[in-house]
Design a protein around this motif. Sequence first.
Motif, PDB file in Angstrom:
ATOM      1  N   ALA A 208       0.836  -1.203   0.000  1.00 44.34           N
ATOM      2  CA  ALA A 208       0.000   0.000   0.000  1.00 44.34           C
ATOM      3  C   ALA A 208       0.870   1.251   0.000  1.00 44.34           C
ATOM      4  CB  ALA A 208      -0.931  -0.006   1.203  1.00 44.34           C
ATOM      5  N   GLY A 209       1.951   1.242   0.803  1.00 42.18           N
ATOM      6  CA  GLY A 209       2.854   2.385   0.833  1.00 42.18           C
ATOM      7  C   GLY A 209       3.511   2.618  -0.514  1.00 42.18           C
ATOM      8  N   LYS A 210       3.946   1.541  -1.169  1.00 43.71           N
ATOM      9  CA  LYS A 210       4.562   1.674  -2.487  1.00 43.71           C
ATOM     10  C   LYS A 210       3.543   2.106  -3.542  1.00 43.71           C
ATOM     11  CE  LYS A 210       8.221  -1.697  -1.561  1.00 43.71           C
ATOM     12  NZ  LYS A 210       8.746  -3.063  -1.853  1.00 43.71           N
ATOM     13  N   ALA A 211       2.308   1.618  -3.408  1.00 40.96           N
ATOM     14  CA  ALA A 211       1.263   1.982  -4.368  1.00 40.96           C
ATOM     15  C   ALA A 211       0.921   3.464  -4.278  1.00 40.96           C
ATOM     16  CB  ALA A 211       0.012   1.131  -4.131  1.00 40.96           C
ATOM     17  N   ILE A 212       0.884   4.006  -3.059  1.00 39.21           N
ATOM     18  CA  ILE A 212       0.563   5.433  -2.934  1.00 39.21           C
ATOM     19  C   ILE A 212       1.706   6.276  -3.467  1.00 39.21           C
ATOM     20  CG2 ILE A 212       1.428   5.831  -0.567  1.00 39.21           C
ATOM     21  CD1 ILE A 212      -1.835   7.192  -2.056  1.00 39.21           C
ATOM     22  N   ASP A 213       2.942   5.828  -3.312  1.00 41.52           N
ATOM     23  CA  ASP A 213       4.069   6.572  -3.880  1.00 41.52           C
ATOM     24  C   ASP A 213       4.005   6.580  -5.405  1.00 41.52           C
ATOM     25  OD1 ASP A 213       5.300   7.503  -1.588  1.00 41.52           O
ATOM     26  OD2 ASP A 213       6.568   5.739  -1.347  1.00 41.52           O
ATOM     27  N   ARG A 214       3.683   5.437  -6.016  1.00 38.83           N
ATOM     28  CA  ARG A 214       3.563   5.397  -7.478  1.00 38.83           C
ATOM     29  C   ARG A 214       2.445   6.317  -7.955  1.00 38.83           C
ATOM     30  NH1 ARG A 214       4.433  -0.173  -6.550  1.00 38.83           N
ATOM     31  NH2 ARG A 214       2.198  -0.600  -6.755  1.00 38.83           N
ATOM     32  N   LEU A 215       1.325   6.299  -7.247  1.00 34.41           N
ATOM     33  CA  LEU A 215       0.199   7.147  -7.613  1.00 34.41           C
ATOM     34  C   LEU A 215       0.570   8.620  -7.521  1.00 34.41           C
ATOM     35  CD1 LEU A 215      -2.747   7.766  -8.259  1.00 34.41           C
ATOM     36  CD2 LEU A 215      -3.284   7.388  -5.840  1.00 34.41           C
ATOM     37  N   LEU A 216       1.189   9.020  -6.417  1.00 34.28           N
ATOM     38  CA  LEU A 216       1.490  10.439  -6.238  1.00 34.28           C
ATOM     39  C   LEU A 216       2.675  10.891  -7.088  1.00 34.28           C
ATOM     40  CD1 LEU A 216       0.631  10.921  -2.479  1.00 34.28           C
ATOM     41  CD2 LEU A 216      -0.642  11.669  -4.490  1.00 34.28           C
ATOM     42  N   ASP A 217       3.562   9.975  -7.462  1.00 35.85           N
ATOM     43  CA  ASP A 217       4.576  10.327  -8.463  1.00 35.85           C
ATOM     44  C   ASP A 217       3.889  10.724  -9.765  1.00 35.85           C
ATOM     45  OD1 ASP A 217       6.694   9.821  -6.763  1.00 35.85           O
ATOM     46  OD2 ASP A 217       7.122   7.827  -7.583  1.00 35.85           O
ATOM     47  N   GLN A 218       2.866   9.956 -10.155  1.00 28.39           N
ATOM     48  CA  GLN A 218       2.119  10.252 -11.370  1.00 28.39           C
ATOM     49  C   GLN A 218       1.350  11.568 -11.236  1.00 28.39           C
ATOM     50  OE1 GLN A 218       2.105   9.037 -14.296  1.00 28.39           O
ATOM     51  NE2 GLN A 218       0.280  10.003 -15.181  1.00 28.39           N
ATOM     52  N   VAL A 219       0.750  11.800 -10.077  1.00 24.90           N
ATOM     53  CA  VAL A 219      -0.008  13.041  -9.858  1.00 24.90           C
ATOM     54  C   VAL A 219       0.930  14.250  -9.900  1.00 24.90           C
ATOM     55  CG1 VAL A 219      -1.391  14.329  -8.189  1.00 24.90           C
ATOM     56  CG2 VAL A 219      -1.833  11.895  -8.554  1.00 24.90           C
ATOM     57  N   ALA A 220       2.112  14.125  -9.304  1.00 28.86           N
ATOM     58  CA  ALA A 220       3.072  15.228  -9.322  1.00 28.86           C
ATOM     59  C   ALA A 220       3.541  15.519 -10.750  1.00 28.86           C
ATOM     60  CB  ALA A 220       4.257  14.905  -8.427  1.00 28.86           C
TER      61      ALA A 220
END
Length: 231
Positions: A208-220
């Motif tokens: 879950a922690g890695k998934a949120i980082d991937r998501l927010l990398d994309q959002v940024a």
Amino acid sequence: MTPRKTVRKKPGRSAGDPSLTLTERAYTHLEEMIVTLQLPPGSAVSETVLAQRLGIGRTPIREALQRLARERLVTILPRRGIIVSEINVTSQLRLLEVRREVERLVAKSAARRATPEEREHFLELARRFEKCAKTNDDVGFMRVDHEFNDLSTMAARNEFAAGAMGLMHSLSRRFWYIHYKRAADMPLTAKLHADLARSISAGDEDAAGKAIDRLLDQVAKFTRDTVATDF
């Protein structure tokens, strides 16, 4: 003291849900109108006009607007009126710095603390995210995202993180809605949300922690890309 579960709102209830209070109904309507640009940035709004438009009394409208002001979606100017807030890329990037830390905490806490019923709900949301990606349903995606955010904060069981999340997500959804057709990869964004929902459902904190980082990398990346598309 009233047990906590009796005062929680069920995630994802629509504005037409009869169990919503008038203030909740007014807030849900107005938040979506602002996020989807029916009330565009910089526009002036009136309690009276909004009450007539939604068929809801002025007191619930006023209370909803006060909540929207706390979330920085509107600015209330004494004796001058109410203005829908403008959008600023630099502010959005600063917001993402905070959002990454809070959402990582929420995602990992939800993976650890979610009930079996909530885990099933996360799986359902993952499927709905994927459906929105396939049909390119932007408004549907935002509604599922709203439901996902509500469920995540409930499952995390941290009232302080929930308060911070509430102040960030409406601004983020509106920014996305304004720019996504020019700068966003909607299928990828929806897939990243689905991956996160499945990780939480599985109770895998690390995933879950890695998934949120991937998501927010994309959002940024999307947020920075909007600067180029505005010229």
